[in-house]
Design a protein around this motif. Structure first.
Motif, PDB file in Angstrom:
ATOM      1  N   GLY A 365       0.792  -1.228   0.000  1.00  0.00           N
ATOM      2  CA  GLY A 365       0.000   0.000   0.000  1.00  0.00           C
ATOM      3  C   GLY A 365       0.819   1.271   0.000  1.00  0.00           C
ATOM      4  O   GLY A 365       0.276   2.356  -0.248  1.00  0.00           O
ATOM      5  N   ARG A 366       2.102   1.172   0.257  1.00  0.00           N
ATOM      6  CA  ARG A 366       2.951   2.360   0.175  1.00  0.00           C
ATOM      7  C   ARG A 366       3.039   2.879  -1.249  1.00  0.00           C
ATOM      8  O   ARG A 366       3.195   4.081  -1.470  1.00  0.00           O
ATOM      9  CB  ARG A 366       4.366   2.050   0.659  1.00  0.00           C
ATOM     10  N   ARG A 367       2.975   1.979  -2.213  1.00  0.00           N
ATOM     11  CA  ARG A 367       3.159   2.377  -3.616  1.00  0.00           C
ATOM     12  C   ARG A 367       1.864   2.340  -4.416  1.00  0.00           C
ATOM     13  O   ARG A 367       1.751   3.023  -5.426  1.00  0.00           O
ATOM     14  CB  ARG A 367       4.200   1.453  -4.276  1.00  0.00           C
ATOM     15  N   ARG A 368       0.923   1.512  -3.990  1.00  0.00           N
ATOM     16  CA  ARG A 368      -0.358   1.460  -4.690  1.00  0.00           C
ATOM     17  C   ARG A 368      -1.407   1.013  -3.686  1.00  0.00           C
ATOM     18  O   ARG A 368      -1.196   0.056  -2.943  1.00  0.00           O
ATOM     19  CB  ARG A 368      -0.299   0.499  -5.875  1.00  0.00           C
ATOM     20  N   ALA A 369      -2.526   1.678  -3.684  1.00  0.00           N
ATOM     21  CA  ALA A 369      -3.554   1.405  -2.689  1.00  0.00           C
ATOM     22  C   ALA A 369      -4.020  -0.048  -2.749  1.00  0.00           C
ATOM     23  O   ALA A 369      -4.184  -0.624  -3.829  1.00  0.00           O
ATOM     24  CB  ALA A 369      -4.740   2.341  -2.905  1.00  0.00           C
ATOM     25  N   GLY A 595       5.245  -2.338 -11.118  1.00  0.00           N
ATOM     26  CA  GLY A 595       4.716  -1.042 -10.717  1.00  0.00           C
ATOM     27  C   GLY A 595       4.841  -0.780  -9.229  1.00  0.00           C
ATOM     28  O   GLY A 595       4.903   0.380  -8.809  1.00  0.00           O
ATOM     29  N   ILE A 596       4.860  -1.836  -8.435  1.00  0.00           N
ATOM     30  CA  ILE A 596       5.030  -1.660  -6.985  1.00  0.00           C
ATOM     31  C   ILE A 596       6.396  -2.156  -6.527  1.00  0.00           C
ATOM     32  O   ILE A 596       6.636  -2.313  -5.330  1.00  0.00           O
ATOM     33  CB  ILE A 596       3.924  -2.401  -6.209  1.00  0.00           C
ATOM     34  N   ARG A 597       7.267  -2.435  -7.489  1.00  0.00           N
ATOM     35  CA  ARG A 597       8.642  -2.883  -7.224  1.00  0.00           C
ATOM     36  C   ARG A 597       8.643  -4.100  -6.303  1.00  0.00           C
ATOM     37  O   ARG A 597       9.370  -4.156  -5.314  1.00  0.00           O
ATOM     38  CB  ARG A 597       9.447  -1.743  -6.611  1.00  0.00           C
ATOM     39  N   LEU A 642      -1.608 -10.883  -5.336  1.00  0.00           N
ATOM     40  CA  LEU A 642      -3.008 -10.493  -5.160  1.00  0.00           C
ATOM     41  C   LEU A 642      -3.134  -8.993  -4.944  1.00  0.00           C
ATOM     42  O   LEU A 642      -3.977  -8.329  -5.578  1.00  0.00           O
ATOM     43  CB  LEU A 642      -3.599 -11.247  -3.967  1.00  0.00           C
ATOM     44  N   TYR A 643      -2.316  -8.452  -4.066  1.00  0.00           N
ATOM     45  CA  TYR A 643      -2.406  -7.026  -3.775  1.00  0.00           C
ATOM     46  C   TYR A 643      -1.971  -6.182  -4.973  1.00  0.00           C
ATOM     47  O   TYR A 643      -2.504  -5.086  -5.192  1.00  0.00           O
ATOM     48  CB  TYR A 643      -1.557  -6.691  -2.551  1.00  0.00           C
ATOM     49  N   ALA A 644      -1.016  -6.681  -5.734  1.00  0.00           N
ATOM     50  CA  ALA A 644      -0.607  -5.967  -6.942  1.00  0.00           C
ATOM     51  C   ALA A 644      -1.743  -5.926  -7.959  1.00  0.00           C
ATOM     52  O   ALA A 644      -2.029  -4.885  -8.561  1.00  0.00           O
ATOM     53  CB  ALA A 644       0.628  -6.622  -7.544  1.00  0.00           C
ATOM     54  N   VAL A 645      -2.409  -7.072  -8.152  1.00  0.00           N
ATOM     55  CA  VAL A 645      -3.533  -7.143  -9.088  1.00  0.00           C
ATOM     56  C   VAL A 645      -4.678  -6.275  -8.605  1.00  0.00           C
ATOM     57  O   VAL A 645      -5.332  -5.566  -9.376  1.00  0.00           O
ATOM     58  CB  VAL A 645      -3.978  -8.609  -9.266  1.00  0.00           C
TER      59      VAL A 645
END
Length: 724
Positions: A365-369, A595-597, A642-645
Motif C-alpha cells: 500500500g505504500r506504492r499502490r492502494a 509497478g510496486i517494485r 493479489l495485492y498488486a492485481v
C-alpha cells in the motif's frame, strides 16, 4: 458531490441486500428441498417390515440380536417386501449399546420382480448405532429384494441383527453443522464476489471501517483450526501406542519426555533401551529392527524417535518443549496434553499469518492502494493455504514444531516489514530477526525463509552500503543495523548448535537421520530425477474426487523406487489453495508487480520455498504434513501478487465505469475501462470461487479414510446425502 459519484453511491444501500436475499433463497431451497428430498419422497409411503429371506454361509445368526461374520466373502443378509423398496430403515435392537461407536458396512445387491438374479453395487454404505440419522438407507430402482453384503467387515465382526423396515417415512432433518457450512460459503461469496463494495474501500487501519472488519476476520480465521480439531476430537493418548506393523511403540509422548529431560538437566529421553537394539550394527534398518523387536519383546522398541549411541533422543525441535511442555510441567506438575499444545500453536500460528497478510498489504500500500476487500480475502486465503487447517484434525504432535515454526517465521516477517515501514527501526528489526532465528529450534528448514529478507530490504541494503562507504556516522549506523539484524541469529544459533553437539557430537546435526522410522534414513536417498514427480504430487496432482460421500479420498503416489509414502489428497494448488492458481498468471501481471517494485520480493519468496521444498522432499518424499513447512511461503508470494492485481483492477474509476457518461472522443478510455472491469470480474470471480472450493475441500477431506473423524460425526454427515 458530482452526479457520477452520487449515481454510484445511491444503490450502495442495496448492494448487500440483493446477495443476502439470493443466499437466503438458495440455502432455503437446499435445506427444504435438496437435503430433505427423502422427506418429500416418502411423505405418502406405507412402511412395512421386510421379510427375512435368509443369510449367506459366511454370516452366523446368533441369539440376542447379533450375527457374526465368519467369512466376509459369503456374509450377506437377504430381505424383501411386497412393494418396490425405495428406502430401508435399520430398526433398533437390544444388542446395540448406546455407547457403541462402530460402523456396520455393507454393499447392496438388488433384484426386481423382472430380474432372474442379483445385480451388485460396489459402493460402501451402512450405518452406525451411534447415529440415528444413518439408519435410513436409499435403495430405489423398483427393487423388491435387497441383499446386504458385509464383505467390508472383518472376519469375526459382531453386528446387530434385527428387523428392517421398508419404505419408512423419512423425517425432515436439519443440521446445525450443515447450515454453518452453507452460511460460511455464502458469506465468502457475498464478501468477495467481484462487485463487492469492499474492493472500493481503501485499507486504512486507523479507521474503524477497516479496523473492525480486519479484527473480526482475524479472530475468525485464527479459530478455524481449533474448530476443526474440536470437530474431529482426535484421541489424545498420553502413552506410547503399540504398532503391530513395526513391532514398536509409537513415541507420541516424546515432547513430554523431552520436557522431563530438560527439567532434569539431560539431553536424552528416558525411554528404556532394548539391549538387542543397542547391539545392532544398523538399528535404522527397519526390517532388521522389526525382527529384533519380535525376537526380544521383553523391552519395547520405540518408533519415530532418534536413537544414537544407545540412547533415545527427540529430533523434533526443542523450542515447543522449552516454551510449552516444560513450563506447564514445572508449574502444575502435570503433563501437557498434545491437543492442548496443538490448540495453542495452531491458534497463534494462524494469528501470525493473518498479521503477515495485513503487513504485506501495508507494505504494498505504500506504492499502490490496497482495498479492504483484497486484504480480507488475503487473510482468509492464508488460513486455507498455510497447511495448518488442512491437517490439524489428525491431532498429531508432529504438527506442533511446524506450527510454532510458522508462528515465528510469519511474526518475524511481519516485524521486518514494520521495521522497513518505520525507516529501519532497530528494535523491530532485531525482534524480527529473533523470531525468524527461533524457527531453527522448531523446524530447521523453515529458517530458509530468512532469505526473503534480501529482496525485502534490497533498497535499504544498497543505500546503507553507499552511505557506509563515506565513513563516519553513516558507517556506525550501518554497523548498528547489521548488528541488530545478525546478533539475534547468533543468540539462538549458538545454544542450538551446542545442544546438537552435546547430543550427536556435531553442531550442525539435528538428529533427523537417526530416526527409527519406516525406512533407513541414514542410508536412503531419493534419485534426483524423482524430485520432478514430487513437485507434481505436492503441487498439481489432481485430487481423487468421487460422487459418493465423503467425495474425497487419498490419491496414490506412484514411486519408481521405494520411499515412505503418506496420505496425499492431491496437489496444493488443486486442493488446499485453488485460488493460488493466480500465481500461474504472474507473467501476465508482471507489469503490476513492477509497478510496486515487488518482483524481487516474489522471486525471493520462491527461492526460499524451493529450498525448503527440496529439504522436505529429500527427507521423506510425499507427505501432506510437510506442506506446513513451506506452504506459507507460497501464500506470501500469492498475497503480494493479489495485492498488486487488486491495485490495478479494483480502482475506483474502474468500479464506476458503468455509471460514468463519456463525452465524444473518449471511446479509447471507455474501452480500456470496460476491459479492466472484465478482467476484474474474471480474476476476482475466480478467487472467490477458489475460496469456496477450498472451504468445501477442507470440510469433506476430514471425512476421508485415515483422517480419524469420530464415527458418529462421520455417519451424521454422510446422512446429509441420503437423497443420492
Amino acid at each position: 458531490m458530482d452526479a457520477a459519484a452520487a449515481g454510484a453511491r445511491r444503490p450502495a444501500s442495496r448492494v448487500w441486500l440483493k446477495p443476502i436475499l439470493v443466499a437466503f433463497v438458495v440455502i432455503t431451497v437446499l435445506e427444504l428441498f435438496v437435503f430433505n428430498l427423502p422427506f418429500w419422497q416418502t411423505i405418502g409411503s406405507t412402511p412395512q417390515q421386510t421379510h427375512d429371506d435368509g443369510v449367506g454361509s459366511g454370516l452366523s445368526v446368533e441369539t440376542g440380536g447379533i450375527a457374526v461374520v465368519t467369512d466376509p466373502e459369503h456374509a450377506w443378509r437377504d430381505v424383501s417386501a411386497s412393494q418396490p423398496i425405495e428406502y430401508l430403515y435399520i430398526d433398533h435392537v437390544p444388542s446395540e449399546r448406546p455407547s457403541q461407536n462402530d460402523s456396520v458396512k455393507w454393499r447392496v445387491s438388488t433384484m426386481k420382480s423382472t430380474d432372474s438374479g442379483w445385480y451388485d453395487a460396489n459402493a460402501d454404505v451402512g450405518y452406525s448405532p451411534s447415529s440415528e440419522s444413518s439408519r435410513y438407507s436409499r435403495v430405489g430402482d423398483g427393487s423388491t429384494h435387497v441383499r446386504l453384503r458385509y464383505q467390508q467387515m472383518e472376519q469375526g465382526a459382531v453386528i446387530p441383527y434385527g428387523p428392517i423396515t421398508a419404505n419408512p417415512r423419512v423425517p425432515m432433518r436439519f443440521s446445525a453443522l450443515r447450515l454453518a457450512l452453507e452460511l460460511v460459503a455464502a458469506l465468502l461469496i457475498i464478501l468477495f464476489r467481484p462487485n463487492s463494495p469492499l474492493y472500493r474501500i481503501r485499507l486504512a487501519l486507523r479507521r474503524s471501517s477497516s479496523l473492525i472488519p480486519v479484527g473480526i476476520c482475524a479472530a475468525a480465521t485464527s479459530l478455524v483450526p481449533v474448530a476443526l480439531l474440536v470437530m474431529a476430537s482426535p484421541q489424545d493418548s498420553p502413552e506410547p501406542t503399540y504398532w503391530n506393523y513395526f513391532a514398536s511403540y509409537s513415541a507420541v509422548d516424546q515432547y513430554q519426555m523431552l520436557a522431563d529431560a530438560i527439567l532434569h538437566g539431560r539431553t536424552w529421553l528416558d525411554y528404556p533401551v532394548n539391549d538387542a537394539l543397542a547391539g545392532m550394527s544398523n538399528p535404522y534398518d527397519t526390517k532388521a529392527r522389526i525382527a529384533t523387536a519380535l525376537a526380544h519383546p521383553d523391552i519395547p522398541i520405540f518408533f519415530d524417535v532418534a536413537f544414537h549411541d544407545g540412547r533415545y533422543y527427540s529430533y523434533f525441535g526443542v523450542l515447543p518443549a522449552l516454551l510449552l511442555f516444560a513450563p506447564f510441567k514445572a508449574i502444575t506438575g502435570m503433563d501437557m496434553a498434545t491437543n492442548t499444545a496443538l490448540i495453542i500453536t495452531a491458534t497463534l500460528a494462524s494469528t501470525a499469518v493473518t498479521l503477515l497478510a495485513i503487513q504485506l498489504a501495508r507494505l504494498i500500500g505504500r506504492r499502490r492502494a490496497v482495498s479492504l476487500g483484497a486484504a480480507l480475502l488475503g487473510m482468509v486465503a492464508f488460513m486455507f493455504g498455510d497447511g495448518i487447517a488442512f491437517v490439524v484434525q489428525l491431532g498429531l504432535f508432529y504438527q506442533i514444531p511446524q506450527e510454532m515454526a510458522v508462528l515465528f517465521a510469519a511474526l518475524g516477517l511481519s516485524l521486518w516489514i514494520e521495521a522497513k515501514l518505520r525507516g529501519l527501526n532497530l528494535p523491530l528489526l532485531a525482534a524480527g530477526s529473533l523470531c525468524m532465528a527461533l524457527t531453527i529450534a522448531c523446524r530447521p528448514q523453515v529458517i530458509l525463509a530468512t532469505l526473503i529478507a534480501i529482496p525485502l530490504f534490497s533498497d535499504e541494503i544498497i543505500e546503507l552500503w553507499r552511505q557506509g562507504m563515506r565513513g563516519g556516522a553513516a558507517l556506525v549506523r550501518e554497523l548498528k543495523i547489521w548488528s541488530c539484524a545478525i546478533a539475534p541469529y547468533l543468540l539462538v544459533f549458538l545454544p542450538q548448535f551446542a545442544y546438537n553437539q552435546a547430543r550427536f557430537g556435531k553442531f550442525t546435526d539435528f538428529g533427523a537421520t537417526y530416526n527409527l522410522t519406516g525406512y533407513d534414513m541414514t542410508h536412503m536417498r531419493a534419485p534426483l530425477t524423482q524430485y520432478f514427480s514430487f513437485v507434481f504430487t505436492y503441487l498439481i496432482q489432481p485430487p481423487n474426487i468421487t460422487a459418493h460421500f465423503p467425495f474425497i479420498q487419498p490419491a496414490g503416489v506412484p514411486l519408481t523406487t521405494w520411499r515412505s509414502e503418506h496420505a496425499m489428497f492431491g496437489g496444493w494448488f488443486l486442493t488446499a489453495a485453488p485460488f493460488a492458481l493466480l500465481l500461474f498468471t504472474m507473467v501476465v501481471w508482471r507489469f503490476a508487480l513492477r509497478g510496486i517494485r515487488a518482483s524481487g520480493l516474489v522471486a525471493g519468496v520462491f527461492v526460499s520455498w524451493l529450498l525448503a521444498f527440496i529439504v522436505d522432499a529429500r527427507i521423506t518424499g510425499p507427505d501432506i504434513r510437510y506442506e506446513i513447512d513451506f506452504a506459507f511461503m507460497l501464500m506470501t508470494a500469492f498475497l503480494v501478487l493479489l495485492y498488486a492485481v487488486d491495485g490495478v483492477v479494483n480502482r475506483q474509476d474502474a468500479a464506476m465505469a458503468g455509471s460514468v457518461t463519456y463525452s465524444h472522443g473518449d471511446s479509447v478510455r471507455m474501452e480500456a475501462d470496460h476491459w479492466r472491469l472484465v478482467t476484474q470480474r474474471l480474476t476476482f470471480g475466480w478467487l472467490c470461487a477458489g475460496l469456496v472450493a477450498a472451504l468445501v475441500f477442507l470440510f469433506f477431506k476430514q471425512f476421508a479414510s485415515g483422517m480419524n473423524m469420530p464415527v458418529a460425526n462421520w455417519w451424521d454427515t454422510a446422512s446429509w446425502f441420503l437423497f443420492m
